[in-house]
Design an enzyme around this catalytic site. Structure first.
Site, mmCIF file in Angstrom:
data_model
loop_
_atom_site.group_PDB
_atom_site.id
_atom_site.type_symbol
_atom_site.label_atom_id
_atom_site.label_comp_id
_atom_site.label_asym_id
_atom_site.label_seq_id
_atom_site.Cartn_x
_atom_site.Cartn_y
_atom_site.Cartn_z
ATOM 1 N N GLY A 39 0.804 -1.223 0.000
ATOM 2 C CA GLY A 39 0.000 0.000 0.000
ATOM 3 C C GLY A 39 0.834 1.268 0.000
ATOM 4 O O GLY A 39 0.639 2.156 -0.826
ATOM 5 N N ASP A 60 10.531 -7.215 -1.286
ATOM 6 C CA ASP A 60 9.233 -7.833 -0.970
ATOM 7 C C ASP A 60 9.305 -9.297 -1.372
ATOM 8 O O ASP A 60 9.969 -9.622 -2.345
ATOM 9 C CB ASP A 60 8.086 -7.124 -1.711
ATOM 10 C CG ASP A 60 6.761 -7.242 -0.954
ATOM 11 O OD1 ASP A 60 6.371 -8.368 -0.617
ATOM 12 O OD2 ASP A 60 6.120 -6.207 -0.705
ATOM 13 N N ASN A 68 -5.345 -7.067 -2.354
ATOM 14 C CA ASN A 68 -4.381 -5.950 -2.342
ATOM 15 C C ASN A 68 -4.829 -4.790 -3.221
ATOM 16 O O ASN A 68 -4.433 -3.646 -3.020
ATOM 17 C CB ASN A 68 -3.008 -6.394 -2.876
ATOM 18 C CG ASN A 68 -2.358 -7.506 -2.083
ATOM 19 O OD1 ASN A 68 -1.604 -8.294 -2.630
ATOM 20 N ND2 ASN A 68 -2.642 -7.586 -0.794
ATOM 21 N N LEU A 69 -5.620 -5.095 -4.252
ATOM 22 C CA LEU A 69 -5.810 -4.129 -5.341
ATOM 23 C C LEU A 69 -6.607 -2.890 -4.929
ATOM 24 O O LEU A 69 -6.521 -1.863 -5.581
ATOM 25 C CB LEU A 69 -6.493 -4.812 -6.537
ATOM 26 C CG LEU A 69 -5.726 -6.013 -7.124
ATOM 27 C CD1 LEU A 69 -6.458 -6.545 -8.343
ATOM 28 C CD2 LEU A 69 -4.295 -5.652 -7.495
ATOM 29 N N GLN A 70 -7.353 -2.991 -3.842
ATOM 30 C CA GLN A 70 -8.147 -1.856 -3.348
ATOM 31 C C GLN A 70 -7.259 -0.675 -2.941
ATOM 32 O O GLN A 70 -7.708 0.447 -2.849
ATOM 33 C CB GLN A 70 -9.013 -2.380 -2.183
ATOM 34 C CG GLN A 70 -9.552 -1.392 -1.214
ATOM 35 C CD GLN A 70 -8.731 -1.371 0.073
ATOM 36 O OE1 GLN A 70 -7.576 -1.807 0.082
ATOM 37 N NE2 GLN A 70 -9.328 -0.872 1.152
ATOM 38 N N LYS A 84 5.304 -9.303 -6.203
ATOM 39 C CA LYS A 84 5.088 -7.855 -6.133
ATOM 40 C C LYS A 84 6.293 -7.089 -6.663
ATOM 41 O O LYS A 84 6.145 -6.039 -7.286
ATOM 42 C CB LYS A 84 4.814 -7.435 -4.684
ATOM 43 C CG LYS A 84 3.427 -7.817 -4.221
ATOM 44 C CD LYS A 84 3.125 -7.202 -2.860
ATOM 45 C CE LYS A 84 1.729 -7.613 -2.431
ATOM 46 N NZ LYS A 84 1.384 -7.109 -1.102
ATOM 47 N N ASP A 128 4.425 -3.723 7.070
ATOM 48 C CA ASP A 128 3.126 -3.838 7.720
ATOM 49 C C ASP A 128 3.230 -4.671 8.987
ATOM 50 O O ASP A 128 2.239 -5.153 9.489
ATOM 51 C CB ASP A 128 2.116 -4.469 6.748
ATOM 52 C CG ASP A 128 2.580 -5.834 6.263
ATOM 53 O OD1 ASP A 128 3.713 -6.235 6.622
ATOM 54 O OD2 ASP A 128 1.826 -6.501 5.532
ATOM 55 N N ASN A 129 4.461 -4.855 9.491
ATOM 56 C CA ASN A 129 4.581 -5.665 10.705
ATOM 57 C C ASN A 129 5.713 -5.138 11.587
ATOM 58 O O ASN A 129 6.640 -4.493 11.096
ATOM 59 C CB ASN A 129 4.800 -7.142 10.353
ATOM 60 C CG ASN A 129 6.123 -7.357 9.648
ATOM 61 O OD1 ASN A 129 7.169 -7.465 10.293
ATOM 62 N ND2 ASN A 129 6.101 -7.387 8.317
ATOM 63 N N CYS A 187 -3.748 -4.493 8.584
ATOM 64 C CA CYS A 187 -4.751 -4.113 7.579
ATOM 65 C C CYS A 187 -5.621 -5.318 7.237
ATOM 66 O O CYS A 187 -6.815 -5.182 6.978
ATOM 67 C CB CYS A 187 -4.089 -3.576 6.322
ATOM 68 S SG CYS A 187 -3.311 -1.975 6.566
ATOM 69 N N CYS A 339 -11.888 -16.950 15.125
ATOM 70 C CA CYS A 339 -11.963 -15.620 14.516
ATOM 71 C C CYS A 339 -11.349 -15.748 13.129
ATOM 72 O O CYS A 339 -11.505 -16.783 12.483
ATOM 73 C CB CYS A 339 -11.270 -14.577 15.383
ATOM 74 S SG CYS A 339 -9.517 -14.852 15.626
#
Ligand code: ZN
Length: 381
Positions: A39, A60, A68-70, A84, A128-129, A187, A339
């Site tokens: 992102g 990556d 992911n595309l959003q 990626k 992201d981590n 995310c 969950c």
């Protein structure tokens, strides 16, 4: 020297008194390492390419997924399933073939981080981590590289530039300890507004260009906080912590450590196969197929997640409503809780045990593990 075509391509930069021909040359001789091509990496890579940064490294190991595309706008529908790095490299080449792109199709880790980061002037944290974030920070401090930081969640984002060698603090001065595992939703767990990484990534790209040009006031010693829902920008002053174990007066961290362990992820993973609090998705399947076992299975995800994917025969009580709705359950009942991936169910389990429930287990890996191991048509989101 720039040729005629490059003069045209960068003319709107060259017109700027603070950039000019000399500045454009500086951008061309600059090198930037982008850790993560998701992102945040998407807008950053596209703008750095367009701006004429000479050499860009991309780290990556993931492949492009439909989910992911959003927000990961450097990748398109036709890229789903591709690495990626390769998809991003192609996009960069389309924008500006002058840029030299170097790919690292690997997970950045303590064993390779120094070698990957060393050849670059500026590092941009698009991870992201938490383990990778601390690893990136520590490596940059040890090597004296500016670290352009950004992070996003839900409708909120942050950005800063960490550069103790230029007088500012590092990420550890701000966050000495990682949050407990599972306490900050990713995310993938919590969702994110698709345009938010565009907003924060553009801020990071701006900071990179300013650092490369040597112009303006960088975000060193300042944390910019963006609330997209209210559209408010706030700024916190950050001070370097003299007690910081990494950049302080008496550093105790002088080389890279085990970041999975530091962030509390390793013991959990190692203990997972024998964790007595957890059952597997196969146990859950048996419970659902065998009413005589007397086990009730509860899904603690939120209703919109339930709409995307659910398991037949499981009752939904969202974690957000748990503190008032747990009374619908019998404390003497045997319960399995699931969950999405197994973090929230552990929380719900602990909550119920504190309320006096006697036999509660959490389903390891959640509905993702169910989809992987039991019923692939159940959507992964
Ligand atoms: Zn520090």
């Amino acid at each position: 020297m720039l040729n005629d075509e490059q003069m045209q391509r960068y003319s709107r930069h060259i017109l700027l008194p603070d950039v000019g021909l000399a500045g454009q040359e500086r951008l061309r001789s600059a090198s930037v390492l982008c850790i993560g091509a998701g992102g945040l990496g998407s807008p950053i890579l596209m703008y750095l390419a367009a701006a004429g940064i000479g050499r860009i490294g991309i780290v990556d190991f993931d492949r492009v997924e439909l989910t992911n595309l959003q927000r990961q706008v450097i990748h398109g529908t036709g890229d789903v399933g591709r690495l990626k790095t390769e998809s991003a490299q192609e996009a960069v080449g389309r924008i500006n073939p002058d840029v030299k792109v170097e790919l690292y199709n690997t997970r950045i880790q303590s064993v390779n981080a120094l070698d990957i980061i060393r050849p670059y002037d500026v590092v941009v944290d698009c991870t992201d981590n938490f383990p990778t974030r601390y690893l990136t920070n520590d490596t940059c401090v040890l090597l004296g590289k500016p670290n352009v930081y950004g992070s996003i969640s839900h409708f909120e984002g942050q950005a800063s530039v960490f550069a103790p060698h230029l007088g500012g603090p590092c990420y550890r001065c701000l966050f000495p300890e990682p949050p407990p595992p599972g306490s900050v939703p990713s995310c993938a767990e919590g969702g994110v507004l698709g345009v938010l990484p565009g907003l924060i990534g553009s801020i990071q790209a701006t900071e990179i260009l300013k650092l490369a040009l040597g112009k303006g006031q960088p975000l060193i010693g300042r944390l910019l906080i963006v609330d997209a829902l209210q559209m408010r920008f706030r700024e916190l002053k950050l001070r370097r912590d003299p007690q910081c174990p990494l950049c302080g007066e008496k550093p105790s961290i002088t080389k890279l450590i085990d970041y999975e362990q530091f962030c509390g992820l390793k013991p959990a993973v190692a203990a997972a196969p024998t964790n007595p609090d957890e059952v597997t998705v196969h146990d859950m399947k048996r419970a659902l197929e065998t009413p005589a076992l007397g086990i009730t299975v509860i899904d603690v995800r939120e209703p919109n997640e339930h709409r995307m994917a659910h398991i037949e025969g499981v009752r939904l009580i969202p974690l957000s409503a748990f503190s008032c709705r747990f009374t619908e359950l019998d404390p003497n009942q045997k319960l399995y809780i699931h969950c999405k991936s197994g973090a929230r169910s552990l929380k719900a389990m602990q909550f119920l045990r504190n309320q006096g429930f006697k036999d509660v287990k959490s389903v390891r890996g959640g509905i993702l593990a169910w989809s992987n191991e039991i019923d692939p048509p159940v959507a992964k989101y």
